[in-house]
Design a protein around this motif. Structure first.
Motif, PDB file in Angstrom:
ATOM      1  N   SER A   1     -25.995  47.939  44.833  1.00  0.00           N
ATOM      2  CA  SER A   1     -27.344  47.766  45.337  1.00  0.00           C
ATOM      3  C   SER A   1     -28.167  47.013  44.298  1.00  0.00           C
ATOM      4  N   GLY A   2     -28.879  46.010  44.732  1.00  0.00           N
ATOM      5  CA  GLY A   2     -29.686  45.257  43.787  1.00  0.00           C
ATOM      6  C   GLY A   2     -30.012  43.876  44.328  1.00  0.00           C
ATOM      7  N   GLU A   3     -30.475  43.025  43.431  1.00  0.00           N
ATOM      8  CA  GLU A   3     -30.946  41.716  43.870  1.00  0.00           C
ATOM      9  C   GLU A   3     -29.862  40.899  44.569  1.00  0.00           C
ATOM     10  N   VAL A   4     -28.648  40.937  44.016  1.00  0.00           N
ATOM     11  CA  VAL A   4     -27.579  40.110  44.594  1.00  0.00           C
ATOM     12  C   VAL A   4     -27.267  40.573  46.021  1.00  0.00           C
ATOM     13  N   ALA A   5     -27.182  41.893  46.202  1.00  0.00           N
ATOM     14  CA  ALA A   5     -26.909  42.433  47.543  1.00  0.00           C
ATOM     15  C   ALA A   5     -28.034  42.048  48.496  1.00  0.00           C
ATOM     16  N   THR A   6     -29.252  42.107  48.013  1.00  0.00           N
ATOM     17  CA  THR A   6     -30.393  41.748  48.849  1.00  0.00           C
ATOM     18  C   THR A   6     -30.307  40.297  49.292  1.00  0.00           C
ATOM     19  N   ARG A   7     -29.986  39.417  48.364  1.00  0.00           N
ATOM     20  CA  ARG A   7     -29.848  37.999  48.698  1.00  0.00           C
ATOM     21  C   ARG A   7     -28.721  37.745  49.692  1.00  0.00           C
ATOM     22  N   LEU A   8     -27.608  38.427  49.454  1.00  0.00           N
ATOM     23  CA  LEU A   8     -26.434  38.190  50.290  1.00  0.00           C
ATOM     24  C   LEU A   8     -26.520  38.911  51.628  1.00  0.00           C
ATOM     25  N   GLY A   9     -27.520  39.786  51.774  1.00  0.00           N
ATOM     26  CA  GLY A   9     -27.643  40.519  53.027  1.00  0.00           C
ATOM     27  C   GLY A   9     -26.564  41.563  53.198  1.00  0.00           C
TER      28      GLY A   9
ATOM     29  N   ILE B   1     -37.192  44.490  57.227  1.00  0.00           N
ATOM     30  CA  ILE B   1     -36.775  43.475  56.264  1.00  0.00           C
ATOM     31  C   ILE B   1     -35.329  43.737  55.830  1.00  0.00           C
ATOM     32  N   LEU B   2     -34.986  44.999  55.692  1.00  0.00           N
ATOM     33  CA  LEU B   2     -33.667  45.390  55.190  1.00  0.00           C
ATOM     34  C   LEU B   2     -32.531  44.729  55.957  1.00  0.00           C
ATOM     35  N   HIS B   3     -32.613  44.746  57.276  1.00  0.00           N
ATOM     36  CA  HIS B   3     -31.503  44.249  58.087  1.00  0.00           C
ATOM     37  C   HIS B   3     -31.742  42.839  58.616  1.00  0.00           C
ATOM     38  N   SER B   4     -32.808  42.190  58.135  1.00  0.00           N
ATOM     39  CA  SER B   4     -33.225  40.952  58.799  1.00  0.00           C
ATOM     40  C   SER B   4     -32.769  39.675  58.109  1.00  0.00           C
ATOM     41  N   ARG B   5     -31.950  38.906  58.818  1.00  0.00           N
ATOM     42  CA  ARG B   5     -31.590  37.565  58.344  1.00  0.00           C
ATOM     43  C   ARG B   5     -32.758  36.610  58.536  1.00  0.00           C
ATOM     44  N   VAL B   6     -33.578  36.898  59.545  1.00  0.00           N
ATOM     45  CA  VAL B   6     -34.744  36.048  59.789  1.00  0.00           C
ATOM     46  C   VAL B   6     -35.688  36.118  58.587  1.00  0.00           C
TER      47      VAL B   6
ATOM     48  N   PRO C   1     -41.935  49.883  55.856  1.00  0.00           N
ATOM     49  CA  PRO C   1     -41.761  51.175  55.185  1.00  0.00           C
ATOM     50  C   PRO C   1     -40.624  51.047  54.173  1.00  0.00           C
ATOM     51  N   SER C   2     -40.644  51.844  53.121  1.00  0.00           N
ATOM     52  CA  SER C   2     -39.654  51.704  52.046  1.00  0.00           C
ATOM     53  C   SER C   2     -38.219  51.812  52.542  1.00  0.00           C
ATOM     54  N   THR C   3     -38.015  52.561  53.632  1.00  0.00           N
ATOM     55  CA  THR C   3     -36.654  52.700  54.156  1.00  0.00           C
ATOM     56  C   THR C   3     -36.137  51.416  54.795  1.00  0.00           C
ATOM     57  N   LEU C   4     -37.025  50.503  55.106  1.00  0.00           N
ATOM     58  CA  LEU C   4     -36.602  49.247  55.727  1.00  0.00           C
ATOM     59  C   LEU C   4     -36.770  48.060  54.786  1.00  0.00           C
ATOM     60  N   LEU C   5     -36.873  48.361  53.489  1.00  0.00           N
ATOM     61  CA  LEU C   5     -36.924  47.309  52.475  1.00  0.00           C
ATOM     62  C   LEU C   5     -35.605  47.312  51.709  1.00  0.00           C
ATOM     63  N   PRO C   6     -35.041  46.135  51.393  1.00  0.00           N
ATOM     64  CA  PRO C   6     -33.860  46.106  50.534  1.00  0.00           C
ATOM     65  C   PRO C   6     -34.278  46.407  49.092  1.00  0.00           C
ATOM     66  N   SER C   7     -33.303  46.604  48.204  1.00  0.00           N
ATOM     67  CA  SER C   7     -33.671  46.811  46.801  1.00  0.00           C
ATOM     68  C   SER C   7     -34.115  45.482  46.195  1.00  0.00           C
ATOM     69  N   ASN C   8     -35.020  45.553  45.260  1.00  0.00           N
ATOM     70  CA  ASN C   8     -35.584  44.375  44.595  1.00  0.00           C
ATOM     71  C   ASN C   8     -36.075  43.279  45.543  1.00  0.00           C
ATOM     72  N   PRO C   9     -36.861  43.614  46.569  1.00  0.00           N
ATOM     73  CA  PRO C   9     -37.281  42.569  47.512  1.00  0.00           C
ATOM     74  C   PRO C   9     -38.171  41.516  46.853  1.00  0.00           C
ATOM     75  N   ASP C  10     -38.889  41.938  45.808  1.00  0.00           N
ATOM     76  CA  ASP C  10     -39.780  41.000  45.121  1.00  0.00           C
ATOM     77  C   ASP C  10     -39.008  39.842  44.503  1.00  0.00           C
ATOM     78  N   ARG C  11     -37.725  40.087  44.160  1.00  0.00           N
ATOM     79  CA  ARG C  11     -36.931  39.043  43.518  1.00  0.00           C
ATOM     80  C   ARG C  11     -36.627  37.886  44.467  1.00  0.00           C
ATOM     81  N   LEU C  12     -36.810  38.112  45.751  1.00  0.00           N
ATOM     82  CA  LEU C  12     -36.598  37.034  46.705  1.00  0.00           C
ATOM     83  C   LEU C  12     -37.776  36.062  46.702  1.00  0.00           C
ATOM     84  N   GLY C  13     -38.875  36.476  46.093  1.00  0.00           N
ATOM     85  CA  GLY C  13     -40.058  35.620  46.086  1.00  0.00           C
ATOM     86  C   GLY C  13     -41.065  36.044  47.129  1.00  0.00           C
ATOM     87  N   ALA C  14     -41.293  37.352  47.233  1.00  0.00           N
ATOM     88  CA  ALA C  14     -42.277  37.841  48.195  1.00  0.00           C
ATOM     89  C   ALA C  14     -43.064  38.977  47.562  1.00  0.00           C
TER      90      ALA C  14
END
Lengths: 461, 318
Positions: A221-229, B174-179, B199-212
């Motif tokens: 779990s982390g940034e890479v997983a988030t990027r890769l979906g 956001i967690l499950h969203s390719r869009v 809600p936090s349950t629908l956020l991936p980890s480190n979402p800020d790192r994506l640039g949001a």
């Protein structure tokens, strides 16, 4: 019960392998070596004399002088040390022979300087009965060129519910008890297994991963997983189980080993448990010492392992744990998988990485980078696993079994997976540049592997 | 429409369109400019062109989709290609095998472009490594859905005249969203400001790192937004697994008039569809005068035409 407890198991465990290796008729002497014995800390120039499968003599006095009638091997200053003991190897035998057999795994082991491998019970059928322990020992005796020991399942079919015949399995030669690649979710079962195993002084080896937190996950779990979906498994899934187990061990007083930890928090828990005097130890796979989650980028399924590759900070924590000795052993976690189950979308691809043959050269990265001293590094792959498993090998001393390897620490080479001896080629180190390789491997005094590509440095016997 | 400074490319410099990550502002501007023209042309009587005459486009869908598949089909046909639709019913066990096998089989039929949707992240990239033709990602798991982000960007650009400097709030699963992942990457490349609200349950980890910027409070997250982009929440995720109920979800994360009032008065309302009216968006908000949800569908065809057109010069010509 009482009679079972009385029998000394460790002697039984060590018997079969020495029988199958016919002791070499000609005594051999290794001159001009750099002798390293991780147990005593010996690191000095010298020589070693092998007779009847044992180390008959060792020391600086043998640096240049060969005893009468012995075959002479000039080590040219290379390292002579105990053969490695790899405490976590998944083979495909029985049931998945297309992935790996004990024979092919042992050849990979020999080429990697591993003279003893411990195979896991995750086979088909699962090694959860005395007859299957016998089967492994017989197949190993007939086909393997290194020593093979087997762990047995601690629950039937690795189901995590019903305890196996730990007493009888141990008497049959099972070296430790594990639930293989799966964690025991049911705390009551885990407590009872630990409690029961203590009566037989059996070692419990546990893969720590909360099955609920890791159910759908395929990477860290982390940034890479988030990027890769990809769904990720957090480090806390591991630490929770380590912490739970340690609390149970505190109650039961059993011998417990966390098989492969992967993050700093788990190491903290183990450290604290050791400080409290518990009989707790832990291991780490070579993958988690040298790779991190970024390697998964591009959905590279050869880097899909369990536990998953973690953040670089956790990798550094693991390396630091080896250097400090808080992590007891390094394993290859050799898990051969064929291309069919790896060439899939990441979340559907199989876990596992082949690693027997590259274990030592990859581990030497930590030495060359200056992160871990050579003796300390070798300790985690020789005498430490020997002590953990109750084996007499893993030491370079007079009277010990001559499981020894000759290692060129500096030879540079590039891994080509097609040249690896394992039946499956799923090495995450394919095309990796490594430094150092095994020149020769002896099991009970017999040469079972000799590096061909550098024969100039190895005059004929 | 205004002319845009980013349109300096004479040719789209990629063989495949797999992800919005890695696309540059000029890449995106090039596609949007092409799509703009296609959108205008699509409103005329004669919509047909022959840029892809003789070419074969295969729509390979491992996951059913009405609008994306129809949109790609229409796009291919308007450009003169022969379009074949394939819906692969995937058995749960041998998905991966089917994927590689299907790729190799289809490749032997010598298609020029394959449009792929798959339920597993990375599957389209994997497939692209096994074929000789161009591959367009029409959605892979929770990873990417680049043409959706492009059509969203086109819709915004046509309504607002620009992308740079706009504040776009993406709200929902956001967690499950390719869009969401595609939009975050694309909007960042175009210098828009992106917020995610969930809600936090629908956020991936480190979402800020994506640039949001990350918000778990929709009232705050919508403040002064130029664009409100709602995401679909799948039914199986509202029954206590990720959120307690659709009622509670709508209360805190559904777009109603009250929350919408936090955004700028001229904020656009968007949704990639299909909508759950009353779950993530109030019915009257979906049909609001500022809702561009139907424009998104129209731009979908234009963007897919632009993508096929942009890839065609890079196909083997001989």
């Amino acid at each position: 019960m009482k009679t079972l407890r009385a029998s000394p198991m460790s002697t039984i465990v060590n018997l079969p392998p020495t029988e199958k290796q016919k002791p070499s008729r000609t005594p051999q002497v290794f001159l001009n070596a750099r002798l390293i014995d991780p147990e005593s800390g010996r690191d000095e120039p010298g020589g070693l004399f092998v007779q009847d499968g044992l180390i008959a003599d060792i020391g600086p006095h043998l640096r240049r002088n060969a005893p009468e009638g012995a075959a002479v091997i000039d080590c040219q200053g290379h390292v002579l040390c105990p053969g490695l003991i790899d405490a976590q190897v998944f083979s495909g035998e029985p049931g998945q022979e297309h992935r790996e057999t004990l024979k092919t795994a042992s050849r990979a082991a020999a080429a990697g300087g591993v003279t003893t491998m411990v195979v896991m019970p995750d086979t088909s059928p699962v090694i959860d009965q005395v007859a299957l322990v016998d089967f492994i020992q017989r197949r190993a005796r007939d086909n393997a060129i290194v020593h093979v020991h087997t762990m047995a399942a601690m629950t039937r079919g690795l189901g995590g519910e019903e305890m196996t015949e730990i007493g009888l399995l141990k008497r049959a030669g099972a070296i430790a008890f594990t639930n293989g690649k799966s964690s025991i979710a049911n705390t009551r079962v885990m407590r009872n297994v630990l409690n029961y195993a203590k009566d037989f002084d059996a070692l419990i080896v546990h893969h720590c991963e909360d099955p609920y937190l890791s159910a759908t996950a395929s990477m860290n779990s982390g940034e890479v997983a988030t990027r890769l979906g990809l769904a990720g498994v957090p480090t806390v899934a591991e630490t929770i189980v380590v912490e739970r187990d340690v609390r149970l061990v505190e109650k039961t007083g059993s011998r417990y080993h966390a098989s492969t930890i992967s993050c700093g928090q788990s190491l903290d828990v183990i450290r604290a448990a050791k400080a409290r005097g518990l009989k707790v130890s832990c291991g780490v796979s070579i993958n988690h010492l040298t790779l991190n989650e970024n390697d998964v980028t591009g959905y590279r399924t050869f880097f899909k392992v369990r536990p998953p590759l973690r953040h670089e900070d956790d990798r550094k924590a693991m390396v630091e744990g080896i250097a400090s000795g808080d992590i007891d052993i390094i394993v290859s976690s050799h898990d051969p998988q064929d291309a069919d189950v790896k060439r899939r979308p990441f979340q559907e691809a199989a876990d596992g990485a082949a690693g027997l043959e590259t274990l030592l050269p990859v581990a030497l990265r930590l030495f060359h980078s200056g992160d871990v001293g050579l003796v300390q590094l070798l300790k985690a792959m020789t005498v430490n696993p020997a002590k953990l498993l109750g084996l007499h090998s893993g030491r370079l001393k007079k009277g010990a079994i001559a499981d020894i390897i000759l290692v060129d620490l500096n030879e540079p080479w590039v891994v080509n997976k097609d040249l690896l001896r394992s039946r499956s080629k799923n090495s995450p180190f394919d095309e990796a540049r490594l430094q150092g390789r095994v020149l020769r491997t002896l099991v009970a005094g017999e040469t079972v592997y000799q590096y061909a590509g550098n024969s100039a440095s190895l005059p004929a016997v | 429409m205004t002319k845009f400074a980013s349109a300096q490319l004479t040719r789209f410099p990629h063989r495949h369109l797999l992800s919005c990550e890695g696309l540059t502002a000029p890449d995106i501007g090039f596609l949007l400019d092409l799509a703009d023209k296609a959108a205008d042309r699509n409103r005329k009587v004669d919509k047909k062109r022959n840029i892809l005459a003789g070419r074969i486009v295969i729509n390979l869908f491992f996951e059913a989709s009405t609008r994306t598949q129809a949109s790609f089909e229409l796009a291919g046909k308007r450009l003169g290609a022969d379009v074949m639709n394939m819906l692969v019913a995937s058995s749960s066990v041998q998905k991966g095998e089917t994927l590689i096998d299907t790729a190799v089989t289809l490749n032997a039929m010598r298609p020029d472009i394959i449009v792929v949707r798959h339920h597993a992240a990375g599957a389209v990239e994997l497939l692209s490594q096994k074929v000789d033709c161009s591959v367009v990602n029409a959605g892979d798991g929770a990873h990417q859905h680049p043409t959706q982000a492009l059509l969203d960007a086109l819709t915004i650009r046509r309504a607002k005249g620009r992308l740079a400097g706009l504040t776009v709030a993406i709200c929902g699963d956001i967690l499950h969203s390719r869009v969401a992942r595609s939009n975050i990457a694309l909007l960042n490349a175009m210098s828009a400001r992106v917020r995610v609200i969930a809600p936090s349950t629908l956020l991936p980890s480190n979402p800020d790192r994506l640039g949001a910027e990350v918000y778990t409070d929709m009232w705050k997250g919508l403040a002064d937004a130029d664009v409100v982009m709602m995401l679909r929440l799948q039914h199986e995720r509202m029954d206590g697994a990720y959120v307690p109920s659709s009622r509670e979800y709508f209360h805190f994360f559904g777009l109603d008039h009250e929350k919408l009032a936090r955004a700028k008065p001229d904020a656009l309302i968007m949704h990639p569809g299909p909508m759950n009216r009353g779950v993530e968006i109030a019915s009257t908000v979906a049909d609001h005068s500022r809702s561009v949800i139907r424009d998104q569908v129209e731009m979908g065809v234009a963007v897919r035409m632009a993508v096929l057109e942009a890839l065609s010069p890079n196909l083997p010509q001989a």
